[in-house]
Design a protein around this motif. Structure first.
Motif, short mmCIF file in Angstrom:
data_model
loop_
_atom_site.label_atom_id
_atom_site.label_comp_id
_atom_site.label_asym_id
_atom_site.label_seq_id
_atom_site.Cartn_x
_atom_site.Cartn_y
_atom_site.Cartn_z
N HIS A 125 0.82 -1.21 0.00
CA HIS A 125 0.00 0.00 0.00
C HIS A 125 0.86 1.26 0.00
O HIS A 125 0.50 2.26 -0.62
CB HIS A 125 -0.98 -0.02 1.17
CG HIS A 125 -2.17 -0.87 0.89
ND1 HIS A 125 -3.19 -0.47 0.05
CD2 HIS A 125 -2.50 -2.12 1.29
CE1 HIS A 125 -4.09 -1.43 -0.05
NE2 HIS A 125 -3.69 -2.45 0.70
N VAL A 173 -0.55 3.10 11.12
CA VAL A 173 -0.18 1.72 11.42
C VAL A 173 1.25 1.68 11.95
O VAL A 173 1.55 1.00 12.94
CB VAL A 173 -0.32 0.83 10.16
CG1 VAL A 173 0.03 -0.61 10.48
CG2 VAL A 173 -1.70 0.94 9.58
N ASP A 180 0.27 0.72 15.71
CA ASP A 180 0.06 -0.73 15.77
C ASP A 180 1.03 -1.36 16.78
O ASP A 180 2.24 -1.15 16.71
CB ASP A 180 0.29 -1.33 14.38
CG ASP A 180 -0.12 -2.78 14.32
OD1 ASP A 180 -1.12 -3.08 13.65
OD2 ASP A 180 0.54 -3.62 14.96
N ALA A 237 -5.17 0.40 15.45
CA ALA A 237 -4.52 0.61 14.15
C ALA A 237 -4.60 -0.63 13.28
O ALA A 237 -4.63 -0.54 12.06
CB ALA A 237 -3.08 1.04 14.35
N THR A 238 -4.64 -1.79 13.90
CA THR A 238 -4.70 -3.03 13.11
C THR A 238 -5.99 -3.07 12.32
O THR A 238 -6.02 -3.50 11.18
CB THR A 238 -4.62 -4.26 14.05
OG1 THR A 238 -3.59 -4.00 14.98
CG2 THR A 238 -4.34 -5.51 13.29
N LYS A 289 -7.54 -0.46 11.28
CA LYS A 289 -7.42 0.53 10.21
C LYS A 289 -6.81 -0.08 8.97
O LYS A 289 -7.29 0.08 7.86
CB LYS A 289 -6.59 1.72 10.67
CG LYS A 289 -7.38 2.73 11.44
CD LYS A 289 -6.52 3.91 11.78
CE LYS A 289 -7.30 4.85 12.72
NZ LYS A 289 -6.45 5.86 13.29
N ILE A 290 -5.70 -0.79 9.13
CA ILE A 290 -5.06 -1.40 7.95
C ILE A 290 -5.99 -2.49 7.42
O ILE A 290 -6.06 -2.72 6.22
CB ILE A 290 -3.63 -1.91 8.25
CG1 ILE A 290 -2.91 -2.40 6.98
CG2 ILE A 290 -3.62 -3.05 9.26
CD1 ILE A 290 -2.51 -1.36 6.03
N VAL A 316 -8.29 -0.87 5.09
CA VAL A 316 -7.61 -0.55 3.83
C VAL A 316 -7.47 -1.80 2.98
O VAL A 316 -7.77 -1.81 1.78
CB VAL A 316 -6.22 0.07 4.11
CG1 VAL A 316 -5.44 0.27 2.82
CG2 VAL A 316 -6.34 1.39 4.85
N VAL A 317 -7.05 -2.88 3.63
CA VAL A 317 -6.80 -4.12 2.88
C VAL A 317 -8.10 -4.69 2.36
O VAL A 317 -8.20 -5.08 1.19
CB VAL A 317 -6.05 -5.13 3.79
CG1 VAL A 317 -5.96 -6.49 3.11
CG2 VAL A 317 -4.66 -4.62 4.12
#
Lengths: 359, 194
Positions: A127, A186, A190, B2-3, B5-6, B9-10
């Motif tokens: 990404h 992230v 994360d 945050a996990t 969030k990605i 996106v994925v």
């Protein structure tokens, strides 16, 4: 004291886009000493000044590196301009600044992708590079090249950007901001990513200064140092302030680069608003007779250019010192005492560019 | 989170168009400025060889004897130095890249003989940019010359020397490639290529 083992790291290694070799001296799983060696990609580009006219040498120098190629073209042109006493038009300085900051965005996005790849986060890597493609498209539209731009020349720039395209650049980047933020969050929030970066490879401010660290490595250790502060190009009119983090670990270096990404978008937006009308180059006559030293803030840190002419159409000497060259001593310092599993991440956090280092 | 969030996106990319192109089935769109390959207009080339001298990658070979212009496509770095420096503007940069392949492509172009001027003794008075005839040489009518030095400053080969104080105009015939730039730039039209 445990038994010492030497593990060779590189020149071919999954995290290394370019070849550098490190001999890691281990005691159990802990690195106690590191012996770096380079010399796998030396091309002798500086020697070519004796055969290529100084105007064409700019195109050779910018091929030192595929990521900071614009900066190298700018550095070579500006050092020759300095030696010849040429004043570059203001619009050309603004255009150079805009392209240079675009380079920083694509370089930092590339690096974030590599870091994600380094700790095995493949989708994040993909990404980051997907967003980078938009920046490369802007480069292709404005310069004609995606990686090597060939727009800087002695005396100014070769191509102008019209007002509509300048606005498109600023709009595209501002539209990308939320997308970039989703990805950078992230890196910064994360838990699994932070486990790999927080507290790893701490470089203290004193060490950073003593070892001559430059760029995001120095700024991640709290050193207030950025060559853009000296006001090359149009930076003196853009109100630039460097991004500083104090912790000195991998997380701080990542955070500096992420903050710089957004700062670069702000700088480009401001430059697009302020760019004056006018010529983009001045005619260049005669040969270089004199010498000049120039420093430039590349995405990876301070680069140094030295040009010396002898009154002929060939330069007598062109010297380029690149940021990775400066950061290798800091890397050795960071690696001492770290776990073997952290070595790839630590090597990546100085954003190594071996092509630059060896030229 | 945050996990998550990605994760968004994925998962989002599953329902979007791919970010990549199905190359080569889907053709690449070129930008107007894309530096892809160099093209030559053989009718206006005068085989002066300036492009060869300026090429940082030594990709171009010009032969005045065989009247050929040769480019090694895989060696060309598309910097555009030849295009910028061509005195006759017969080189242009076109967007398409050279097709990938296993062999190093060398393109050779034959340059037709330049037409002989109909009346060599009376060259175009308006500094016509027509390709000068091969052979002969550059001459200056020093009676009308004002020794301004524009010809020397514009000469891509530094073949002309003008001494204003002593009213001297000299040309190094071994360096002159008869590109005709000086003839075009001369304000008094006192230069001719014979």
């Amino acid at each position: 004291m445990g038994k010492r083992t030497i593990i060779p790291f590189g020149p071919q290694h999954p995290v290394l886009p370019e070849p550098i070799h490190l001999d890691l001296v281990l005691e159990d799983e802990v690195v106690v000493d590191v012996i770096p060696s380079i010399g796998y990609i030396h091309r002798g580009l500086e020697k070519l000044v004796e055969k290529k006219e100084y105007t064409e040498m700019v195109y050779v120098i910018e091929r030192i590196c595929g990521i900071c190629s614009f900066g190298h073209g700018w550095g070579a042109s500006a050092s020759i301009e300095g030696a010849m006493g040429i004043e570059v038009p203001e619009r050309a300085e603004y255009l150079r600044t805009i392209w240079h900051e675009l380079s920083r965005i694509h370089s930092h996005l590339l690096w974030l992708g590599l870091l994600a790849d380094g700790f095995g986060f493949e989708s994040l890597f993909m990404h980051c590079w997907r967003i980078r493609e938009h920046v490369l498209d802007l480069f292709e539209k404005t310069t004609g090249g995606r990686v090597i731009f060939s727009v800087c020349k002695v005396g100014g720039v070769r191509k102008d950007i019209d007002a509509a395209t300048l606005k498109e650049i600023s709009d595209t980047l501002n539209a990308l901001k939320p997308e970039i933020k989703k990805l950078t969050d992230v890196f910064l929030e994360d838990a699994s990513v932070k486990n790999r970066t927080v507290g790893v490879g701490v470089l203290t401010k004193e060490d950073a200064i003593e070892l001559g660290a430059v760029g995001p490595v120095a700024r991640g250790s709290g050193v207030y140092q950025d060559i853009r502060l000296t006001g090359n190009g149009a930076y003196h009119e853009l109100g630039f302030e460097p991004m500083i983090e104090e912790a000195g670990d991998c997380y701080a270096r990542t955070k500096v680069r992420i903050r710089e990404l957004f700062q670069s978008i702000e700088l480009i937006t401001k430059a697009v608003e302020l760019i004056p009308e006018g010529p983009i180059d001045v005619p260049v006559k005669g040969n270089v007779d004199g010498e000049f030293v120039l420093r430039l803030e590349q995405p990876r840190g301070e680069a140094y250019y030295y040009a010396k002419g002898a009154g002929t159409k060939f330069l007598e000497r062109m010297r380029v010192r690149t940021p990775t060259n400066q950061n290798i001593p800091s890397l050795v310092k960071m690696l001492k005492g770290c776990d073997l599993a952290d070595v790839p991440i630590l090597v990546l956090t100085i954003d190594p560019c071996i092509s630059c280092t060896e030229r | 989170m945050a996990t998550f969030k990605i994760g968004k996106v994925v998962l989002g990319s599953l329902f979007k168009k791919p970010a990549t192109r199905m190359y080569p089935v889907v053709a690449r769109e070129w930008q107007d400025r894309t530096r892809g390959h160099v093209e030559i207009d053989v009718t206006s080339c005068i085989t002066c060889g300036i492009c060869q001298r300026k090429c940082p990658a030594n990709a171009i070979t010009v032969s005045r004897d065989t009247r050929t212009w040769e480019i090694q496509r895989m060696q060309c770095v598309q910097c555009g130095a030849c295009v910028d420096n061509c005195p006759k503007k017969c080189l242009t940069m076109k967007p398409e890249y050279t097709a990938p392949g296993g062999e190093k492509v060398i393109d050779t172009f034959n340059i037709p003989e330049a037409p002989k001027p109909a009346a060599p003794a009376a060259p175009a008075a308006d500094g016509d940019a027509a390709a000068p005839a091969a052979g002969g040489g550059l001459k200056c009518d020093t009676d009308s010359c004002v020794f301004c030095g524009l010809c020397a400053r514009n000469c891509p080969c530094s073949a002309i020397t003008v001494n204003r104080d002593e009213k001297q105009w000299t040309v190094d015939k071994s360096a002159c490639v008869q590109c005709g730039l000086c003839v075009e730039k001369c304000p008094k039209k006192c230069l001719v290529i014979e």
